[in-house]
Design an enzyme around this catalytic site. Structure first.
Site, PDB file in Angstrom:
ATOM      1  N   CYS A   1      -4.756  12.798  12.818  1.00  0.00           N
ATOM      2  CA  CYS A   1      -6.043  11.050  12.056  1.00  0.00           C
ATOM      3  C   CYS A   1      -5.976  10.693  13.518  1.00  0.00           C
ATOM      4  O   CYS A   1      -5.456  10.829  14.529  1.00  0.00           O
ATOM      5  CB  CYS A   1      -5.398  10.527  11.532  1.00  0.00           C
ATOM      6  SG  CYS A   1      -3.555   9.387  11.921  1.00  0.00           S
TER       7      CYS A   1
ATOM      8  N   LYS B   1       1.109  -1.173  -0.091  1.00  0.00           N
ATOM      9  CA  LYS B   1       0.196  -0.152   0.219  1.00  0.00           C
ATOM     10  C   LYS B   1       0.488   1.393   0.109  1.00  0.00           C
ATOM     11  O   LYS B   1       0.799   2.256  -0.770  1.00  0.00           O
ATOM     12  CB  LYS B   1      -0.861  -0.302   0.973  1.00  0.00           C
ATOM     13  CG  LYS B   1      -1.233   1.223   1.302  1.00  0.00           C
ATOM     14  CD  LYS B   1      -2.027   1.451   2.562  1.00  0.00           C
ATOM     15  CE  LYS B   1      -1.674   1.234   4.128  1.00  0.00           C
ATOM     16  NZ  LYS B   1      -1.544   2.727   4.428  1.00  0.00           N
ATOM     17  N   ASN B   2       1.705   1.229   0.749  1.00  0.00           N
ATOM     18  CA  ASN B   2       2.672   2.534   1.267  1.00  0.00           C
ATOM     19  C   ASN B   2       3.454   2.842  -0.139  1.00  0.00           C
ATOM     20  O   ASN B   2       4.220   3.400   0.118  1.00  0.00           O
ATOM     21  CB  ASN B   2       3.270   2.507   1.696  1.00  0.00           C
ATOM     22  CG  ASN B   2       2.281   2.846   3.761  1.00  0.00           C
ATOM     23  OD1 ASN B   2       0.909   2.837   3.037  1.00  0.00           O
ATOM     24  ND2 ASN B   2       2.789   2.299   4.468  1.00  0.00           N
TER      25      ASN B   2
ATOM     26  N   ARG C   1      -0.089  14.504  12.987  1.00  0.00           N
ATOM     27  CA  ARG C   1       0.535  13.939  11.692  1.00  0.00           C
ATOM     28  C   ARG C   1       0.538  15.372  10.887  1.00  0.00           C
ATOM     29  O   ARG C   1       0.174  16.060   9.908  1.00  0.00           O
ATOM     30  CB  ARG C   1      -0.450  13.061  10.946  1.00  0.00           C
ATOM     31  CG  ARG C   1      -1.055  11.837  11.584  1.00  0.00           C
ATOM     32  CD  ARG C   1      -0.106  11.018  11.664  1.00  0.00           C
ATOM     33  NE  ARG C   1       0.800  10.613  10.482  1.00  0.00           N
ATOM     34  CZ  ARG C   1       0.170   9.579   9.547  1.00  0.00           C
ATOM     35  NH1 ARG C   1      -1.150   9.011  10.580  1.00  0.00           N
ATOM     36  NH2 ARG C   1       0.061   8.890   8.468  1.00  0.00           N
TER      37      ARG C   1
ATOM     38  N   ARG D   1      -8.221  -0.198   4.196  1.00  0.00           N
ATOM     39  CA  ARG D   1      -7.320   0.411   3.957  1.00  0.00           C
ATOM     40  C   ARG D   1      -6.335  -0.192   3.432  1.00  0.00           C
ATOM     41  O   ARG D   1      -6.019   0.443   2.787  1.00  0.00           O
ATOM     42  CB  ARG D   1      -7.158   1.138   4.900  1.00  0.00           C
ATOM     43  CG  ARG D   1      -8.448   2.328   4.913  1.00  0.00           C
ATOM     44  CD  ARG D   1      -7.870   3.360   5.662  1.00  0.00           C
ATOM     45  NE  ARG D   1      -7.039   4.331   5.448  1.00  0.00           N
ATOM     46  CZ  ARG D   1      -6.521   5.163   5.409  1.00  0.00           C
ATOM     47  NH1 ARG D   1      -7.117   5.838   6.683  1.00  0.00           N
ATOM     48  NH2 ARG D   1      -5.663   5.975   5.250  1.00  0.00           N
TER      49      ARG D   1
ATOM     50  N   ASP E   1       4.587   0.334  12.301  1.00  0.00           N
ATOM     51  CA  ASP E   1       3.604  -0.385  11.717  1.00  0.00           C
ATOM     52  C   ASP E   1       2.852  -2.226  11.593  1.00  0.00           C
ATOM     53  O   ASP E   1       2.712  -2.733  11.602  1.00  0.00           O
ATOM     54  CB  ASP E   1       3.464  -0.383   9.996  1.00  0.00           C
ATOM     55  CG  ASP E   1       2.920   0.895   9.718  1.00  0.00           C
ATOM     56  OD1 ASP E   1       3.350   1.615   8.286  1.00  0.00           O
ATOM     57  OD2 ASP E   1       2.452   1.899  10.687  1.00  0.00           O
TER      58      ASP E   1
HETATM   59  C1  EPZ Z   1       4.417   7.176   6.792  1.00  0.00           C
HETATM   60  O1  EPZ Z   1       3.578   7.572   7.008  1.00  0.00           O
HETATM   61  C2  EPZ Z   1       2.889   5.363   6.322  1.00  0.00           C
HETATM   62  N1  EPZ Z   1       2.431   5.786   5.504  1.00  0.00           N
HETATM   63  C3  EPZ Z   1       2.551   4.805   7.889  1.00  0.00           C
HETATM   64  O2  EPZ Z   1       1.718   4.187   7.843  1.00  0.00           O
HETATM   65  C4  EPZ Z   1       3.984   4.377   8.771  1.00  0.00           C
HETATM   66  O3  EPZ Z   1       3.370   4.459  10.242  1.00  0.00           O
HETATM   67  C5  EPZ Z   1       5.032   5.746   9.226  1.00  0.00           C
HETATM   68  O4  EPZ Z   1       5.433   5.998   7.763  1.00  0.00           O
HETATM   69  C6  EPZ Z   1       6.196   5.598   9.265  1.00  0.00           C
HETATM   70  O5  EPZ Z   1       7.034   4.711   8.898  1.00  0.00           O
HETATM   71  C7  EPZ Z   1       2.671   5.965   4.456  1.00  0.00           C
HETATM   72  O6  EPZ Z   1       3.716   5.899   4.067  1.00  0.00           O
HETATM   73  C8  EPZ Z   1       1.151   6.770   3.564  1.00  0.00           C
HETATM   74  P1  EPZ Z   1       5.825   9.597   8.841  1.00  0.00           P
HETATM   75  P2  EPZ Z   1       4.418   9.278   7.127  1.00  0.00           P
HETATM   76  O7  EPZ Z   1       5.872  11.250   8.413  1.00  0.00           O
HETATM   77  O8  EPZ Z   1       4.840   9.378   6.004  1.00  0.00           O
HETATM   78  C9  EPZ Z   1       6.576  13.482  12.043  1.00  0.00           C
HETATM   79  C10 EPZ Z   1       0.101   2.142   7.663  1.00  0.00           C
HETATM   80  O9  EPZ Z   1      -0.343   1.976   8.969  1.00  0.00           O
HETATM   81  N2  EPZ Z   1       5.990  14.061  10.789  1.00  0.00           N
HETATM   82  O10 EPZ Z   1       7.328   9.446   8.348  1.00  0.00           O
HETATM   83  O11 EPZ Z   1       2.600  10.694   7.632  1.00  0.00           O
HETATM   84  C11 EPZ Z   1       5.073  12.517  12.510  1.00  0.00           C
HETATM   85  O12 EPZ Z   1       4.026  13.389  13.601  1.00  0.00           O
HETATM   86  C12 EPZ Z   1       0.386   4.115   7.845  1.00  0.00           C
HETATM   87  O13 EPZ Z   1       0.070   2.170   6.656  1.00  0.00           O
HETATM   88  C13 EPZ Z   1       6.306  16.279  11.171  1.00  0.00           C
HETATM   89  O14 EPZ Z   1       7.059  15.727  12.259  1.00  0.00           O
HETATM   90  O15 EPZ Z   1       4.721   9.210   8.792  1.00  0.00           O
HETATM   91  C14 EPZ Z   1       5.873  11.307  12.937  1.00  0.00           C
HETATM   92  O16 EPZ Z   1       5.975  11.590  14.340  1.00  0.00           O
HETATM   93  C15 EPZ Z   1       0.000   4.797   9.365  1.00  0.00           C
HETATM   94  N3  EPZ Z   1       6.382  16.905  10.169  1.00  0.00           N
HETATM   95  C16 EPZ Z   1       7.261  10.969  11.995  1.00  0.00           C
HETATM   96  O17 EPZ Z   1       7.480  12.714  11.895  1.00  0.00           O
HETATM   97  C17 EPZ Z   1       5.993  16.884   8.844  1.00  0.00           C
HETATM   98  O18 EPZ Z   1       6.052  17.318   7.701  1.00  0.00           O
HETATM   99  C18 EPZ Z   1       7.004  10.163  11.174  1.00  0.00           C
HETATM  100  O19 EPZ Z   1       5.678  10.370   9.902  1.00  0.00           O
HETATM  101  C19 EPZ Z   1       5.886  14.800   8.453  1.00  0.00           C
HETATM  102  C20 EPZ Z   1       5.699  13.859   9.407  1.00  0.00           C
END
Ligand code: EPZ
Length: 421
Positions: A117, A22-23, A122, A400, A308
């Site tokens: 969410c 998915k990702n 996020r 999803r 995850d």
């Molecule tokens: C991706 O989410 C995945 N989703 C998530 O999978 C996964 O859990 C996550 O990466 C971590 O591996 C997709 O790829 C579609 P991040 P993402 O940006 O990119 C902070 C699932 O279950 N952050 O890596 O949204 C954030 O709050 C989903 O398949 C900022 O502060 O996660 C978090 O604490 C859930 N500012 C950390 O970074 C930003 O601009 C990591 O988030 C972006 C992120």
């Protein structure tokens, strides 16, 4: 609202074929915005988020076709709208991945802020700041990100990400492909899905290197072409089924998987007492007549233990003989499955961002509610391992990210059926 009804206590045994990730599929669908030529993707999983992404692309003027049985997608045509509307973005946060391609290819974009969410706030500040460093002028107004490439084209930049962000890295990598000059992304995410996206972009003509490391370098080009790409296997789906077989003391082989992307997970499965063997793209886990041992886990960006997989391992620790701990370092609210597991008899104690698991617990079936994608997977695993009947509500979360889950679990001997209200 649909639910899963599960009869627990039966070992899962047999073979499954892992679906596309998915990702990886989500950013690769949206990178079609970087060209008017036809992009063909294969091994695309039949998931709600995939259908949502295709709907978003069609709203932007793209012609899309999807054969869910064959897992094949075709996207072509010119973009006629640069708006990703709130009503759609609120159903799928990954819509933010339209921002980078739109600004880079079209010069402007209006993308709804995704909002938080259930697992956390996020934010997308890293996406925005990176684009600003590449020469985008960005206003936040009315809940939307209004972005404009100053002078009509982004320019290369050296971007240091304050935090490791998967979609942040992906958005900026996509935007950099058509920028004028070289972009370096420091503290980039190293997830296999980032590498697969880079493979897809290189196939389209992008000049990218360093993906999979903390420093990604992109040489901007004038245009990208269409072409064909196969989506990498879903490592989280693979890990989820391996845990389900382990929790039910079964034996499973996952085919078409990518073992290299699961080192941290396979290591913890072995520490937990499972016999795990890898043969090419197949992973076999055997837990017959073996005792589950507790493990200590701290989630981290790849190649660390994936957040995850945290909820799924909580079930294993609840069943294990002894005390284990799980610490969540990525998201601030990813323990909502804990109260539901406690209602099934698990002995879990949350202390800050750590949950202490005291086993073994004899889980008993109950009515439980899913709150997010991976929490729903955890509750299905708990239901399969518990005695009696478990009903998991709000399984739209599951749809999803897990393709044809009741068919796959049924083929392994699990008793699971989808029931309406
Ligand atoms: C991706 O989410 C995945 N989703 C998530 O999978 C996964 O859990 C996550 O990466 C971590 O591996 C997709 O790829 C579609 P991040 P993402 O940006 O990119 C902070 C699932 O279950 N952050 O890596 O949204 C954030 O709050 C989903 O398949 C900022 O502060 O996660 C978090 O604490 C859930 N500012 C950390 O970074 C930003 O601009 C990591 O988030 C972006 C992120």
């Amino acid at each position: 609202m649909e639910k899963f009804k599960i009869e627990g206590g039966r070992p899962l045994a047999g073979d499954i074929t892992v679906s596309g990730a998915k990702n990886a599929a989500l950013p690769e669908l949206l990178c079609a915005l970087l060209t008017d030529e036809e992009l063909r993707l294969s091994n695309v999983p039949c998931l709600r988020d995939v259908k949502t992404s295709l709907r978003l692309l069609e709203m932007m003027g793209k012609r899309c076709s999807f054969d869910p049985e064959r897992g094949e997608v075709s996207i072509s045509g010119a973009v006629t709208s640069h708006v990703a509307p709130y009503d759609l973005v609120k159903t799928m946060r990954a819509s933010i991945l339209a921002l980078g391609p739109l600004v880079s290819f079209c010069g402007h974009a209006e993308v709804s802020l995704p909002g938080g969410c259930s697992i956390g706030a996020r934010p997308v500040d890293l996406h925005i700041r990176g684009l600003q460093e590449m020469g985008a002028h960005i206003d936040l107004d009315g809940g939307y990100i209004h972005a404009e490439a100053v002078g009509g084209r982004l320019h290369g930049a050296r971007i240091v990400m304050d935090k490791v962000s998967v979609t942040g890295t992906e958005n900026l990598m996509m935007a950099a492909c058509l920028a004028d000059g070289t972009t370096v992304i420091e503290n980039a995410a190293r997830e296999p899905e980032v590498v697969d996206l880079a493979d897809c972009l290189r196939m389209m003509g992008a000049h990218i290197r360093g993906d999979g490391t903390a420093t990604v370098e992109v040489q901007g080009v004038q245009r990208l072409c269409g072409g064909s790409h196969r989506v990498v296997a879903d490592r989280i789906e693979t890990g989820t089924y391996l845990v389900a077989a382990m929790a039910t003391h079964g034996v499973i082989t996952c085919h078409d998987s990518c073992p290299f992307a699961l080192d941290a997970v396979l290591s913890k499965l072995r520490s937990g007492g499972a016999e795990v063997t890898v043969n090419g793209s197949s992973i076999t886990l055997d837990m017959r007549n073996r005792e589950i041992r507790p493990v200590d886990i701290t989630t981290a960006p790849h190649p660390g233990f994936p957040t995850d997989m945290q909820a799924q391992f909580t079930v294993l620790n609840a069943l294990a003989c002894g005390t284990g701990s799980i610490t969540e370092t990525i998201f601030e609210n990813r323990f909502m499955h804990i109260p539901e597991l406690i209602r099934m008899g698990a002995r879990l104690d949350i202390r800050g961002n750590t949950v202490i698991c005291s086993g073994p617990a004899a889980l008993k079936g109950a009515q439980v509610m899913a709150t997010d994608l991976r929490a729903s997977a955890c509750l299905v695993i708990a239901g399969l391992a518990a005695s009696g009947t478990t009903v998991v509500d709000r399984i739209y979360h599951m749809d999803r990210g897990y393709e044809r889950i009741e068919r796959k679990i049924g083929a392994l001997g699990g008793l699971i059926e989808r029931v309406g209200d």
